[in-house]
Design a protein around this motif. Structure first.
Motif, short mmCIF file in Angstrom:
data_model
loop_
_atom_site.label_atom_id
_atom_site.label_comp_id
_atom_site.label_asym_id
_atom_site.label_seq_id
_atom_site.Cartn_x
_atom_site.Cartn_y
_atom_site.Cartn_z
N ALA A 57 -2.52 10.90 2.94
CA ALA A 57 -2.88 11.81 3.68
C ALA A 57 -3.91 11.02 5.20
N VAL A 58 -4.81 10.29 4.26
CA VAL A 58 -5.98 9.36 4.89
C VAL A 58 -4.85 8.25 6.53
N ALA A 59 -3.55 7.88 5.50
CA ALA A 59 -3.20 6.89 6.21
C ALA A 59 -2.89 6.97 7.07
N LEU A 60 -2.23 8.43 7.37
CA LEU A 60 -1.57 9.37 8.79
C LEU A 60 -2.90 9.90 9.54
N ALA A 61 -4.22 10.18 9.01
CA ALA A 61 -4.98 10.79 9.88
C ALA A 61 -5.51 9.44 10.41
N ASP A 107 -8.48 1.17 10.73
CA ASP A 107 -8.41 0.35 9.13
C ASP A 107 -8.37 2.24 7.43
N PHE A 108 -8.68 2.90 8.29
CA PHE A 108 -8.33 3.66 7.24
C PHE A 108 -7.17 4.12 6.80
N ALA A 109 -6.00 2.97 7.43
CA ALA A 109 -5.00 3.09 7.05
C ALA A 109 -4.44 2.55 5.33
N VAL A 110 -5.86 1.20 5.41
CA VAL A 110 -5.83 0.56 4.20
C VAL A 110 -6.38 1.10 3.60
N ALA A 160 -3.25 -5.24 0.14
CA ALA A 160 -3.90 -5.07 1.13
C ALA A 160 -5.24 -4.84 1.28
N VAL A 161 -5.71 -5.20 0.75
CA VAL A 161 -7.68 -5.09 1.11
C VAL A 161 -7.43 -6.49 1.40
N GLN A 176 -1.13 -6.22 10.46
CA GLN A 176 -1.74 -5.28 10.37
C GLN A 176 -0.82 -4.50 10.41
N CYS A 177 0.47 -4.35 10.39
CA CYS A 177 0.90 -3.25 9.87
C CYS A 177 1.81 -3.59 8.94
#
Lengths: 298, 298
Positions: free
Chosen positions: A59-63, A95-98, A120-121, A177-178
């Motif tokens: 959900a955070v990544a999609l947001a 950056d919320f995706a990370v 990822a970090v 990034q992606c």
């Protein structure tokens, strides 16, 4: 256009773009399915998941992707919200995706997923500074952080002509990034797809949507920053923007597949030894061009 | 009250709740990873409050710093700390206060000792159908493990496991010491004192807020283009301080790199380890650790 209309538009654009990016990837990867599509073929021992952290991750990544799509201009008036600090906002919310990958990776409670969280970090550390430097060049020339102003500043000549170094930097850091071809360490086969390998059903769908949307947004932002956004002759503005985004996506995916995948350690080495010095050189060069009064006037 | 005011009020409530609940969760959860995520949530809530105050640049800066910075901090914490997942305390909920139990819900207690798992795997592969035999076999192994752990404590591979694997070794050690080795846990005797002190300070702050009748309110409207104003301030009025801070950070990076570098001096004590590593190490069981024998290894 009310806020509901804008939300609908942004979501539709994101869905269509994610679908297109998925198709492109499938065409490019014909015959040898990559980690993104082949995740989870090896046996994964599922532990007890963290009931709080694990479900929030996708959900955070999609947001992140949805929030980032808000400032993306697809035409002179076709933008979700023309923020004064649009580009900076975009860099921040992406950056919320990370954060989503870290939450889900840790919460999944398997060794591979936790490893993916670490990777990822570490990848975030590798790309964030050179990405900023690539973007700073365009901001300096456009004298604004607003995405529409940056496009308007490129009516005469695109920034890719004036800042080829910055464009190359943006391509490399955008791929980081992606999480695409040479930089897909958090989703690599060695960790069985990372968080993709432990998620199923709706979660997996949301993850794939978020990751495809990430690629779409990075390519679209590249088109806005360096390729003149929606501007172009004959065709209508949104079509130009879509074509440029598509071209950049194909360039990134195809180019990335020419290079051997890098580990996170080598990514960090590349970032600190090559990309950051190049980014500083790019900022200096752009400053020199501005002093020489080359570039957009006014 | 019109729609916009209601929306602002709701947003303020959400952000304030995020900030307060995040801080509370940060202080009371037993998992260090969750603690870091809660702290990040708290700071993101504060960033939302900044945005509500029309300081959008400050808000985004706050969010950017704390997503990236906090994720990297969590990574280092996980790598260095003894029990980042809080599994040690999750096994003993009696030692937690109710609020700590709430924020630590769903944490996974320490897994069963290693020999049990190994027995499970062995029997699972060979005797999958014979469930009764499987259970009996596991019981036997359990008894054997207890005998080895509490009786002689002499089994070679048991002793090895004590030092080799982190999570399972600790459980064994705790069992040996009677389970009362609380020095490493997050529960300390001063905890109630600290909690009451924090509550008192909070009540005092609220009292100050209520008892001061005419809180000053600035009449002027916030600057809509705050990014420009901040940039002008940083590069005109406070340029010396700004550049000085950048120089200090650069020196800090140099210092960190210098400290992390392998010492090249022939007689430096830090050099013994890398030199020793290039030779063939002896079997790990015999004698003290190789680092102590200076003459033999340097």
């Amino acid at each position: 256009m009310g806020i509901a209309g804008k939300t609908l538009l942004v979501t539709l654009a994101l869905l269509a773009g994610a679908w297109v990016s998925g198709r492109i990837e499938r065409v490019l990867m014909r015959g040898e399915p990559g980690a993104m599509h082949q995740a989870g073929t090896a046996a994964v021992h599922l532990g007890r998941r963290d009931r709080w952290l694990y479900p929030i991750g996708p959900a955070v990544a999609l947001a992140a992707v949805l929030l980032g799509a808000v400032v993306m201009p697809f035409g002179p008036a076709l933008v979700g919200e023309d923020l004064q600090i649009g580009v900076f906002y975009f860099i921040v919310v992406i950056d919320f995706a990370v954060l989503g990958i870290a939450l889900s990776g840790w919460g999944a409670n398997t060794g591979h997923a936790v490893e993916a969280c670490y990777r990822a970090v570490a990848q975030l550390v590798a790309y964030v500074v050179p990405l900023g430097m690539a973007v700073v060049g365009t901001i300096m020339m456009a004298k604004s952080l607003s995405t529409t102003r940056i496009v308007e500043a490129q009516q005469g000549v695109w920034f890719i002509v004036l800042q080829p170094l910055g464009f190359a930097l943006y391509l490399v850091t955008g791929l980081m990034q992606c999480y695409r071809a040479p930089f897909l360490e958090p989703f690599a086969d060695s960790v069985v797809g990372g968080v993709l390998g432990v998620s199923t059903g709706p979660e997996a769908l949301i993850w794939r949507l978020a990751l495809s949307g990430l690629l779409l947004l990075v390519a679209a932002m590249g088109a806005v920053l360096f390729l003149g956004g929606w501007s172009g002759p004959w065709l209508p503005a949104p079509l130009w923007m879509a074509l440029k985004t598509l071209g950049l996506m194909i360039l990134m995916l195809a180019g990335g597949r020419m290079v051997r995948p890098l580990s996170v350690a080598r990514m960090l080495g590349l970032s600190w030894k090559v990309l950051i010095p190049l980014g500083l050189a790019n900022v200096l060069l752009v400053g020199g061009l501005i002093l020489l009064k080359i570039g957009p006037t006014g | 009250m019109n729609v916009e005011q209601t929306a602002v009020l709701v947003a303020f409530g959400l952000c304030a709740f995020l900030a307060l609940a995040g801080a509370l969760g940060m202080a009371t959860t037993m998992s260090m990873f969750r603690s870091g995520i809660f702290l990040m949530a708290s700071f993101i809530g504060v960033g939302g409050l900044f945005i509500l105050l029309a300081a959008d640049l400050m808000g985004l800066l706050q969010i950017m710093m704390y997503i990236g910075g906090m994720l990297v901090m969590i990574l280092f914490m996980v790598l260095f700390m003894h029990d980042p997942g809080g599994s040690m305390m999750a096994g003993m909920p009696d030692m937690m206060s109710p609020i700590e139990r709430f924020f630590s819900r769903g944490l996974q207690p320490e897994p069963e000792p290693e020999p049990d798992e190994k027995a499970d795997d062995d029997t699972g592969s060979s005797l999958k159908e014979d469930a009764g035999h499987d259970a009996m076999n596991r019981d036997e192994m359990d008894h054997a493990d207890k005998a080895a752990g509490h009786g002689s404590h002499g089994g070679m591979d048991h002793a090895h496991m004590d030092h080799g694997s982190t999570s399972c070794g600790d459980m064994d050690k705790m069992g040996d010491m009677g389970g009362m080795d609380m020095d490493m846990s997050m529960v300390t005797p001063v905890r109630p004192v600290a909690a009451w002190g924090a509550a008192a300070i909070g009540i005092g702050l609220f009292a100050l807020l209520l008892l001061r009748p005419d809180w000053p309110v600035a009449g002027q409207h916030p600057n809509p283009d705050s990014a420009r104003a901040v940039g002008m301030m940083l590069m005109h009025k406070y340029m010396i301080a700004f550049e000085g801070a950048g120089f200090l950070i650069l020196l800090g990076i140099f210092g960190a790199v210098f400290l992390a570098r392998t010492n090249q001096h022939a007689e430096a004590p830090g050099r013994a380890l890398p030199v020793a590593r290039r030779e063939d190490p002896p079997p790990a069981e015999s004698g003290p650790a190789p680092g102590h024998e200076e003459g033999k290894w340097s």
